[in-house]
Design an enzyme around this catalytic site. Sequence first.
Site, PDB file in Angstrom:
ATOM      1  N   HIS A 114     -76.347  -5.078  47.935  1.00 55.97           N
ATOM      2  CA  HIS A 114     -74.907  -5.205  48.472  1.00 55.97           C
ATOM      3  C   HIS A 114     -74.166  -6.551  48.323  1.00 55.97           C
ATOM      4  CE1 HIS A 114     -70.752  -4.697  50.596  1.00 55.97           C
ATOM      5  NE2 HIS A 114     -70.800  -3.328  49.896  1.00 55.97           N
ATOM      6  N   ASP A 165     -72.868   3.988  48.449  1.00 57.17           N
ATOM      7  CA  ASP A 165     -72.496   4.534  46.943  1.00 57.17           C
ATOM      8  C   ASP A 165     -73.709   5.383  46.483  1.00 57.17           C
ATOM      9  OD1 ASP A 165     -70.175   3.154  46.804  1.00 57.17           O
ATOM     10  OD2 ASP A 165     -71.278   1.305  46.505  1.00 57.17           O
TER      11      ASP A 165
END
Length: 433
Positions: free
Chosen positions: A309, A367
């Site tokens: 991320h 996600d």
Amino acid sequence: MSDKNNSTLTFADGTAACEFPVLKGTVGPDAVDIRALLGKTGKVTYDPGFLSTASCRSGITYIDGDEGVLLYRGYPIEQLAERCDYLEVCYLLLNGELPNQAQKEEFDLKIMRHTMVHDQINNFFRGFRRDAHPMAILVGTVGALSAFYHDSLDLDNPSHREVSAVRLIAKLPTLAAMAYKYSVGQPFAYPDNSLTYAGNFMRMLFSVPSEEYKVNDTLARALDRIFILHADHEQNASTSTVRLAGSSGANPFACIAAGIACLWGPAHGGANEACLDMLEEIGDVSRVGEYIKKAKDKDSGFRLMGFGHRVYKNYDPRAKLMRETCHEVLGELGLENDRLFKLSMELEKIALEDDYFVQRKLYPNVDFYSGIVQRAMGIPNNMFTCIFALARTVGWVAQWNEMISDSEQKIGRPRQLYTGAAKRDVVGIAQRG
């Protein structure tokens, strides 16, 4: 440092040294206030991607990427996801505090009374091709809301801003469900305000007039958690887009449409859709090793989606919660042996144990799991980003409202480092080489 509240900037080119105030936040890094830099020195800063630049003051969301911390108005995301529903979190983001029982009931009722959209909006959908991406439809229809709700566009009126916020939060599920229904050729389903926010959205997505639809409580709770985990995330690309659009005085519906357009990018809101596409490309557990090798090879062009991320250098705190929800949903639906789920668990195992990924802190992010959950629930890949937009709308609205109320905020106008041609003269066309 000249003192604890100032920073001294010195130059090697003979420009005089100058001092700038150091601003302190509640938590997180201090900020050097460089607003006077150009006037004092004739210089600007250069910071592509705004990696070290704070564009605003905000009291809504805080992230500590090194420690894996996400706070909404000071509350840890883990506690909110376990103890609150999405509309409680909406109230918190908009108002700064969690509601008591009476406030929650009033707010829930207010949202549910605005879930319908103007009937003429139905006509907009006929202008889109049936195979149009739902996000394309959502950008268009949300932007069009300002054409129907002229009574709440005075940005200087707090009550107008409040009713616009309520309308956006209430109508996004309806518009998103309509976009899906249009794409599959089914009639639109009107909202049922006796259901929960998530349950109502599921019914608008999946019900058909010929059959009775019953909301599965486990799946509705899972969807509600997805909404909570995606409600806000500090000054990300789409939130910054909403703020930038809003800084010009654009109406809130146009600003949220701009945020939706930005969110559509595969590096932002489209990441969970890209993650499912990647799993489909890998296809089977037997091919995981082959693709792990590709991921480690910089020249392969293959990127492992759903891992790592931009902000979190530790484990994404939302990922742990989404992982729990993933197992609950697959257990409820009897899909523990689903091909893609087994494949994703093998990828997860490698990412948590392989030195290459551990050293680079490429852990599974939210996600990675949310796409699996939504797929299991029967939501098609091209709707994933619409659901992200639906959930993030409250964060965008809260950030927009905060910006409008900020006396320091000015219209966004980033500077640039110009690298083009210096001033030159135009010569006649016959003399040009």
